[in-house]
Design a protein around this motif. Sequence first.
Motif, mmCIF file in Angstrom:
data_model
loop_
_atom_site.group_PDB
_atom_site.id
_atom_site.type_symbol
_atom_site.label_atom_id
_atom_site.label_comp_id
_atom_site.label_asym_id
_atom_site.label_seq_id
_atom_site.Cartn_x
_atom_site.Cartn_y
_atom_site.Cartn_z
ATOM 1 N N SER A 19 99.429 55.452 -10.812
ATOM 2 C CA SER A 19 100.120 55.642 -9.524
ATOM 3 C C SER A 19 100.225 57.121 -9.187
ATOM 4 N N ALA A 20 100.509 57.940 -10.194
ATOM 5 C CA ALA A 20 100.590 59.384 -9.960
ATOM 6 C C ALA A 20 99.235 59.940 -9.523
ATOM 7 N N ARG A 21 98.167 59.452 -10.137
ATOM 8 C CA ARG A 21 96.819 59.888 -9.723
ATOM 9 C C ARG A 21 96.511 59.433 -8.301
ATOM 10 N N ASN A 22 96.932 58.218 -7.993
ATOM 11 C CA ASN A 22 96.725 57.711 -6.638
ATOM 12 C C ASN A 22 97.459 58.599 -5.628
ATOM 13 N N ASN A 23 98.704 58.966 -5.954
ATOM 14 C CA ASN A 23 99.463 59.851 -5.062
ATOM 15 C C ASN A 23 98.776 61.204 -4.914
ATOM 16 N N LEU A 24 98.198 61.710 -5.991
ATOM 17 C CA LEU A 24 97.478 62.977 -5.925
ATOM 18 C C LEU A 24 96.260 62.860 -5.008
ATOM 19 N N ALA A 25 95.544 61.758 -5.104
ATOM 20 C CA ALA A 25 94.388 61.550 -4.221
ATOM 21 C C ALA A 25 94.833 61.556 -2.756
ATOM 22 N N VAL A 26 95.955 60.911 -2.472
ATOM 23 C CA VAL A 26 96.468 60.894 -1.095
ATOM 24 C C VAL A 26 96.866 62.308 -0.667
ATOM 25 N N SER A 27 97.455 63.068 -1.565
ATOM 26 C CA SER A 27 97.812 64.451 -1.229
ATOM 27 C C SER A 27 96.560 65.287 -0.957
ATOM 28 N N TYR A 28 95.507 65.064 -1.736
ATOM 29 C CA TYR A 28 94.241 65.742 -1.460
ATOM 30 C C TYR A 28 93.764 65.397 -0.046
ATOM 31 N N ARG B 233 90.006 47.967 -14.328
ATOM 32 C CA ARG B 233 89.831 47.761 -15.765
ATOM 33 C C ARG B 233 91.137 47.369 -16.444
ATOM 34 N N THR B 234 92.235 48.037 -16.102
ATOM 35 C CA THR B 234 93.488 47.807 -16.822
ATOM 36 C C THR B 234 94.365 46.725 -16.195
ATOM 37 N N LEU B 235 94.342 46.600 -14.882
ATOM 38 C CA LEU B 235 95.223 45.649 -14.199
ATOM 39 C C LEU B 235 94.492 44.421 -13.667
ATOM 40 N N GLY B 236 93.187 44.534 -13.533
ATOM 41 C CA GLY B 236 92.397 43.456 -12.960
ATOM 42 C C GLY B 236 92.127 43.716 -11.483
ATOM 43 N N PRO B 237 91.115 43.062 -10.935
ATOM 44 C CA PRO B 237 90.702 43.343 -9.558
ATOM 45 C C PRO B 237 91.657 42.822 -8.483
ATOM 46 N N HIS B 238 92.557 41.906 -8.847
ATOM 47 C CA HIS B 238 93.413 41.280 -7.840
ATOM 48 C C HIS B 238 94.871 41.732 -7.899
ATOM 49 N N HIS B 239 95.179 42.634 -8.798
ATOM 50 C CA HIS B 239 96.551 43.138 -8.916
ATOM 51 C C HIS B 239 96.904 43.923 -7.642
ATOM 52 N N PRO B 240 98.142 43.809 -7.157
ATOM 53 C CA PRO B 240 98.524 44.539 -5.932
ATOM 54 C C PRO B 240 98.256 46.046 -5.999
ATOM 55 N N ASP B 241 98.460 46.659 -7.157
ATOM 56 C CA ASP B 241 98.180 48.100 -7.272
ATOM 57 C C ASP B 241 96.683 48.388 -7.168
ATOM 58 N N THR B 242 95.866 47.488 -7.662
ATOM 59 C CA THR B 242 94.418 47.641 -7.534
ATOM 60 C C THR B 242 94.017 47.517 -6.074
ATOM 61 N N ILE B 243 94.619 46.572 -5.387
ATOM 62 C CA ILE B 243 94.309 46.396 -3.967
ATOM 63 C C ILE B 243 94.736 47.638 -3.179
ATOM 64 N N THR B 244 95.871 48.213 -3.537
ATOM 65 C CA THR B 244 96.317 49.446 -2.884
ATOM 66 C C THR B 244 95.325 50.576 -3.135
ATOM 67 N N ALA B 245 94.814 50.679 -4.350
ATOM 68 C CA ALA B 245 93.809 51.710 -4.646
ATOM 69 C C ALA B 245 92.546 51.479 -3.824
#
Length: 188
Positions: free
Chosen positions: A41-50, A72-84
């Motif tokens: 999530s922190a990496r995702n936030n960094l990407a958005v800041s970029y 890889r870690t959460l699966g393709p259908h996890h809500p966080d994966t979908i957000t990414a």
Amino acid sequence: MYTVSHSLTEAGLYQQAIEYDETTVRLTSSILGPHHPNTLSARNNLAVSYRNAGRVQDALDLGKRVLAERERTLGPHHPDTITARHNLAGFYGDAGRVQDALDLREQVLAERERIQGTDHPHTLTARHNLATSYRDAGRLQDALDLSEQVLAERERILGPDHPDTITARHNLADARRAVAEALHDRDT
């Protein structure tokens, strides 16, 4: 969810937002590990800041890595994966990779509908974003049709004065204008 970096970005402090997010990534990675959901999530936030700072290629590169790790870690259908996936579609759009953005937006909408239902706010946002991608790809009638649907759904679910409904109304006007301009250009 609003973060400190989001607040910094809203204040126009893009570099400070990036520095905050880079620190957060370093700390979460060292404390929780590089594959922990909070680190991702922190990496995702960094990407958005970029992205917000105009560093489109950095956002795109990091967004790809975050999506791959979440799959890889959460699966393709996890809500966080979908957000990414949703964020990566935006990064592709910013980079001018319209078809890549469109393909991901279609995937995101299908997943949101399947997992969260057709009336969930995230599903409505996914539908709204797909309409924008249709417009960017020159699929103006698809953009118009979907924009009309999004406005009707947001009015029904959120009410006529909700900020997301107002945004949908604005985007429908943009879609109508794009269609009218295309018809005008064709006829002249």
